[in-house]
Design a protein around this motif. Structure first.
Motif, PDB file in Angstrom:
ATOM      1  N   ASP A 122       0.848  -1.185   0.000  1.00 28.57           N
ATOM      2  CA  ASP A 122       0.000   0.000   0.000  1.00 28.57           C
ATOM      3  C   ASP A 122       0.889   1.243   0.000  1.00 28.57           C
ATOM      4  OD1 ASP A 122      -2.219  -1.603   0.070  1.00 28.57           O
ATOM      5  OD2 ASP A 122      -2.339  -1.584   2.285  1.00 28.57           O
ATOM      6  N   VAL A 123       0.292   2.411  -0.152  1.00 24.09           N
ATOM      7  CA  VAL A 123       1.060   3.670  -0.105  1.00 24.09           C
ATOM      8  C   VAL A 123       1.565   3.876   1.327  1.00 24.09           C
ATOM      9  CG1 VAL A 123       1.001   6.152  -0.436  1.00 24.09           C
ATOM     10  CG2 VAL A 123      -0.277   4.659  -1.969  1.00 24.09           C
ATOM     11  N   LEU A 124       2.909   3.953   1.444  1.00 24.96           N
ATOM     12  CA  LEU A 124       3.534   4.088   2.761  1.00 24.96           C
ATOM     13  C   LEU A 124       3.943   5.544   2.991  1.00 24.96           C
ATOM     14  CD1 LEU A 124       5.834   0.926   2.741  1.00 24.96           C
ATOM     15  CD2 LEU A 124       3.501   1.134   3.619  1.00 24.96           C
ATOM     16  N   PRO A 125       3.866   6.014   4.238  1.00 20.27           N
ATOM     17  CA  PRO A 125       4.312   7.388   4.545  1.00 20.27           C
ATOM     18  C   PRO A 125       5.812   7.541   4.312  1.00 20.27           C
ATOM     19  CG  PRO A 125       2.940   6.511   6.306  1.00 20.27           C
ATOM     20  CD  PRO A 125       3.246   5.371   5.388  1.00 20.27           C
ATOM     21  N   ALA A 126       6.233   8.785   4.102  1.00 17.89           N
ATOM     22  CA  ALA A 126       7.650   9.062   3.810  1.00 17.89           C
ATOM     23  C   ALA A 126       8.549   8.659   4.947  1.00 17.89           C
ATOM     24  CB  ALA A 126       7.834  10.551   3.491  1.00 17.89           C
ATOM     25  N   ASP A 127       8.143   8.990   6.223  1.00 15.69           N
ATOM     26  CA  ASP A 127       9.003   8.636   7.349  1.00 15.69           C
ATOM     27  C   ASP A 127       9.115   7.131   7.509  1.00 15.69           C
ATOM     28  OD1 ASP A 127       6.355   8.341   7.971  1.00 15.69           O
ATOM     29  OD2 ASP A 127       6.559   9.088  10.036  1.00 15.69           O
ATOM     30  N   GLN A 128       8.035   6.379   7.193  1.00 14.50           N
ATOM     31  CA  GLN A 128       8.086   4.922   7.291  1.00 14.50           C
ATOM     32  C   GLN A 128       9.015   4.354   6.231  1.00 14.50           C
ATOM     33  OE1 GLN A 128       4.237   3.126   7.454  1.00 14.50           O
ATOM     34  NE2 GLN A 128       5.038   1.020   7.424  1.00 14.50           N
ATOM     35  N   ILE A 129       8.972   4.999   5.047  1.00 12.54           N
ATOM     36  CA  ILE A 129       9.884   4.538   3.982  1.00 12.54           C
ATOM     37  C   ILE A 129      11.326   4.784   4.381  1.00 12.54           C
ATOM     38  CG2 ILE A 129      10.605   4.958   1.593  1.00 12.54           C
ATOM     39  CD1 ILE A 129       7.705   5.506   0.933  1.00 12.54           C
ATOM     40  N   LYS A 130      11.584   5.961   5.017  1.00 10.36           N
ATOM     41  CA  LYS A 130      12.958   6.288   5.433  1.00 10.36           C
ATOM     42  C   LYS A 130      13.444   5.313   6.491  1.00 10.36           C
ATOM     43  CE  LYS A 130      15.810  10.016   7.279  1.00 10.36           C
ATOM     44  NZ  LYS A 130      15.839  11.424   7.741  1.00 10.36           N
ATOM     45  N   SER A 131      12.554   4.947   7.439  1.00 11.01           N
ATOM     46  CA  SER A 131      12.994   4.032   8.502  1.00 11.01           C
ATOM     47  C   SER A 131      13.196   2.609   7.979  1.00 11.01           C
ATOM     48  CB  SER A 131      11.944   4.025   9.629  1.00 11.01           C
ATOM     49  OG  SER A 131      10.711   3.497   9.153  1.00 11.01           O
ATOM     50  N   LEU A 132      12.454   2.283   6.950  1.00  9.21           N
ATOM     51  CA  LEU A 132      12.586   0.924   6.438  1.00  9.21           C
ATOM     52  C   LEU A 132      13.747   0.775   5.475  1.00  9.21           C
ATOM     53  CD1 LEU A 132       8.820   0.047   5.777  1.00  9.21           C
ATOM     54  CD2 LEU A 132      10.265  -0.826   7.606  1.00  9.21           C
ATOM     55  N   THR A 133      13.923   1.749   4.585  1.00 11.51           N
ATOM     56  CA  THR A 133      14.933   1.621   3.534  1.00 11.51           C
ATOM     57  C   THR A 133      16.175   2.458   3.780  1.00 11.51           C
ATOM     58  OG1 THR A 133      13.967   3.430   2.254  1.00 11.51           O
ATOM     59  CG2 THR A 133      13.080   1.189   1.886  1.00 11.51           C
ATOM     60  N   GLY A 134      16.111   3.463   4.685  1.00  9.14           N
ATOM     61  CA  GLY A 134      17.260   4.341   4.930  1.00  9.14           C
ATOM     62  C   GLY A 134      17.400   5.410   3.881  1.00  9.14           C
ATOM     63  N   SER A 135      16.434   5.541   2.975  1.00  3.73           N
ATOM     64  CA  SER A 135      16.502   6.564   1.931  1.00  3.73           C
ATOM     65  C   SER A 135      15.609   7.728   2.336  1.00  3.73           C
ATOM     66  CB  SER A 135      16.033   6.006   0.581  1.00  3.73           C
ATOM     67  OG  SER A 135      16.824   4.890   0.217  1.00  3.73           O
ATOM     68  N   GLY A 136      16.239   8.881   2.657  1.00  2.00           N
ATOM     69  CA  GLY A 136      15.474  10.049   3.084  1.00  2.00           C
ATOM     70  C   GLY A 136      15.030  10.880   1.893  1.00  2.00           C
ATOM     71  N   GLY A 137      14.139  11.823   2.165  1.00  2.00           N
ATOM     72  CA  GLY A 137      13.683  12.728   1.124  1.00  2.00           C
ATOM     73  C   GLY A 137      12.724  12.094   0.143  1.00  2.00           C
ATOM     74  N   GLN A 138      12.108  11.006   0.563  1.00  2.00           N
ATOM     75  CA  GLN A 138      11.176  10.329  -0.333  1.00  2.00           C
ATOM     76  C   GLN A 138       9.748  10.698   0.044  1.00  2.00           C
ATOM     77  OE1 GLN A 138      12.115   8.486  -2.892  1.00  2.00           O
ATOM     78  NE2 GLN A 138      14.289   8.748  -2.380  1.00  2.00           N
ATOM     79  N   ALA A 139       8.950  10.841  -0.978  1.00  2.00           N
ATOM     80  CA  ALA A 139       7.539  11.125  -0.738  1.00  2.00           C
ATOM     81  C   ALA A 139       6.812   9.823  -0.432  1.00  2.00           C
ATOM     82  CB  ALA A 139       6.929  11.796  -1.970  1.00  2.00           C
ATOM     83  N   ALA A 140       5.602   9.967   0.056  1.00  2.00           N
ATOM     84  CA  ALA A 140       4.778   8.773   0.292  1.00  2.00           C
ATOM     85  C   ALA A 140       4.563   8.047  -1.049  1.00  2.00           C
ATOM     86  CB  ALA A 140       3.455   9.183   0.912  1.00  2.00           C
ATOM     87  N   GLN A 141       4.711   6.758  -1.019  1.00  2.00           N
ATOM     88  CA  GLN A 141       4.650   5.997  -2.274  1.00  2.00           C
ATOM     89  C   GLN A 141       4.497   4.509  -1.984  1.00  2.00           C
ATOM     90  OE1 GLN A 141       8.760   5.322  -4.029  1.00  2.00           O
ATOM     91  NE2 GLN A 141       9.179   7.154  -2.741  1.00  2.00           N
ATOM     92  N   ARG A 142       4.308   3.775  -3.065  1.00  2.00           N
ATOM     93  CA  ARG A 142       4.251   2.323  -2.977  1.00  2.00           C
ATOM     94  C   ARG A 142       5.645   1.740  -3.198  1.00  2.00           C
ATOM     95  NH1 ARG A 142      -1.045   0.373  -3.600  1.00  2.00           N
ATOM     96  NH2 ARG A 142      -2.528   1.959  -4.325  1.00  2.00           N
ATOM     97  N   LEU A 143       5.902   0.621  -2.578  1.00  2.00           N
ATOM     98  CA  LEU A 143       7.146  -0.105  -2.801  1.00  2.00           C
ATOM     99  C   LEU A 143       6.826  -1.361  -3.632  1.00  2.00           C
ATOM    100  CD1 LEU A 143       8.855   0.040   0.717  1.00  2.00           C
ATOM    101  CD2 LEU A 143       9.211   1.540  -1.249  1.00  2.00           C
ATOM    102  N   THR A 144       7.725  -1.640  -4.583  1.00  2.00           N
ATOM    103  CA  THR A 144       7.583  -2.845  -5.409  1.00  2.00           C
ATOM    104  C   THR A 144       8.561  -3.901  -4.903  1.00  2.00           C
ATOM    105  OG1 THR A 144       6.955  -1.528  -7.317  1.00  2.00           O
ATOM    106  CG2 THR A 144       7.644  -3.794  -7.726  1.00  2.00           C
ATOM    107  N   VAL A 145       8.031  -5.100  -4.667  1.00  2.00           N
ATOM    108  CA  VAL A 145       8.827  -6.206  -4.130  1.00  2.00           C
ATOM    109  C   VAL A 145       9.009  -7.268  -5.224  1.00  2.00           C
ATOM    110  CG1 VAL A 145       8.933  -8.032  -2.414  1.00  2.00           C
ATOM    111  CG2 VAL A 145       8.008  -5.798  -1.789  1.00  2.00           C
ATOM    112  N   TYR A 146      10.269  -7.679  -5.437  1.00  2.00           N
ATOM    113  CA  TYR A 146      10.602  -8.793  -6.335  1.00  2.00           C
ATOM    114  C   TYR A 146      11.196  -9.926  -5.499  1.00  2.00           C
ATOM    115  CZ  TYR A 146      10.070  -5.916 -10.544  1.00  2.00           C
ATOM    116  OH  TYR A 146       9.581  -5.136 -11.562  1.00  2.00           O
TER     117      TYR A 146
END
Length: 462
Positions: A122-146
């Protein structure tokens, strides 16, 4: 050597080996494909579970740790946000063109890198994306898993089957051929015994028989049929020898009498009654000629007739001819219409003539011939001679034939009493010819009450 490899045993062994090669080869490749498909299906299902587990962790805000499967996480701009494990031995950096962001779930084949289960969070918040991936400055978005569908288990299973086929097929095919060679040899051993025995049997040893196997199978039935054929051959051989001996005896007697009368006439020509001598010689020649014709008729095969003849007409004609001469008993014919039989007039006339001659020798005052046809085609049936059967009955008022002699009288050169001697021209072949001709037509002849002969023939249905 060539003959050995073209024998039934060799062909059976070779056929079994080829069949084993086809079955084992095709079966092995079939099993190989099935095992590979099953392992790949299991790997895909496992990768799907891992992908769902991975997206659930991301959506829950939990960073996956200690996973034992290979996966890659791609941001919305196509950059790799997280990679775990190695994908076919490659490092973490993957071209963006091969692993683009996607929406939804499915299976995707990456060129040169195998198949992947692709899913999106689902669309994840920016801070959640930063804590999960370590990539800051990202907007809320979906992650694609392979998640990689690993072919390792499938490859291992297929490699095992390949080794079994590589080692087992060259051993199994000759083994099956060897077993077929051995089994066929044992099965054909009775056949070889039958062949060897048949090779030893000659015209002077027709009493020998081939061995019959104890097991009741096709070869046993072959041996029994062979022995039955040998029985018939032996019987026919004995009959031929008896026939030749009897024929020689029958021919020797009139020839000896003819020679004797001629030698006496030549020795004493002045005291010879030449007209009587010539008449006696002609009578002997006439008997010899009739005997030779009878023997030739018995020895000749009966050809199938192409047209039908009316047995009733033949009987009426022969009875009228005998009644006209006035010699012997009184002849009477009773017919109820045409009685068609598919046979030539000559052979039917020979049957009638021989029966009438036999009856004349035994009758006291009269002989009666009756012809009746039972048809199955048209009309009422009686006397039509169309299909069904045709019956010829010849009856005389003589003493008749004793029950114990009613079959023997149809044998060759059989004379039962003084009424059938060589002096009056009887050679003992008349009734034999009747039975041979009637049997060749598919009919029967029998003696009923001692003085009645009944001939039954198939009627013509054309």
């Amino acid at each position: 050597m060539v003959r050995r490899f073209t024998s039934v045993r060799a062909r059976a062994a070779l056929s079994a080996a080829l069949a084993a090669a086809v079955v084992f080869g095709a079966g092995g490749w079939g099993v190989r494909d099935v095992v590979r498909d099953q392992r790949m299906t299991a790997a895909r299902e496992e990768a799907t579970r891992d992908a769902f587990s991975l997206t659930y962790s991301f959506e829950s805000g939990v960073r996956p740790e200690g996973t034992d499967f290979s996966f890659a996480v791609v941001l919305a701009d196509g950059r790799s946000a997280m990679v775990s494990g190695s994908i076919f031995g490659e490092d973490l950096d993957m071209p963006l063109a091969e692993f683009p962001p996607r929406v939804g779930w499915g299976i995707r084949t990456v060129r040169g890198k195998g198949r992947f289960v692709v899913g999106t969070t689902d669309v994840l918040p920016a801070d959640q994306i930063k804590s999960l991936t370590g990539s800051g400055g990202q907007a809320a978005q979906r992650l694609t898993v392979y998640v990689l569908v690993s072919p390792a288990d499938a490859r291992t299973a297929v490699a095992t089957i390949d080794r079994l086929l590589g080692w087992g097929l060259p051993v199994a095919v000759p083994f099956v051929g060897l077993i077929a060679w051995f089994v066929t040899g044992r099965a054909l051993r009775p056949v070889e015994a039958i062949r060897a025995k048949m090779a030893d049997i000659s015209a002077h040893a027709l009493d020998q028989r081939v061995p019959v196997p104890a097991i009741d199978d096709e070869i046993t039935r072959l041996a029994r049929t062979t022995n039955e054929t040998l029985d018939r051959l032996e019987h026919a051989h004995h009959r031929q020898r008896h026939f030749v001996a009897d024929a020689s005896h029958e021919l020797r007697t009139p020839l000896a009498g003819l020679r004797n009368s001629l030698e006496i006439a030549l020795a004493y020509p002045e005291r010879t009654d030449w007209p009587n001598t010539v008449a006696t010689a002609l009578a002997d020649v006439d008997r010899l000629q009739r005997l030779a014709e009878d023997l030739l008729l018995l020895a000749s095969p009966v050809p199938a007739a192409s047209t039908a003849s009316d047995l009733a007409d033949i009987v009426e004609e022969q009875v009228a001819e005998r009644a006209h001469t006035g010699d012997g008993p009184a002849f009477t014919a009773h017919t109820t219409g045409p009685a068609l039989v598919r046979e030539t007039e000559t052979r039917l006339a020979r049957i009638v003539r021989n029966l009438l001659d036999n009856a004349a020798r035994h009758a006291r005052t009269k002989v009666t011939a009756t012809v009746a046809g039972t048809g199955t085609g048209t009309g009422t049936g009686t006397g039509t001679g169309t299909g069904g059967s045709v019956t010829l009955t010849v009856t005389d008022d003589g003493p008749g034939v004793l029950p114990e002699d009613r079959e023997r009288i149809f044998e060759r050169f059989v004379r039962l009493d003084d009424a059938r001697t060589r002096a009056d021209g009887g050679a003992g072949l008349g009734l034999t010819i009747v039975r041979d001709l009637v049997t060749g037509l598919g009919g029967t002849v029998r003696v009923t009450d001692g003085s009645t002969f009944v001939v039954t023939l198939p009627g013509d249905d054309t």
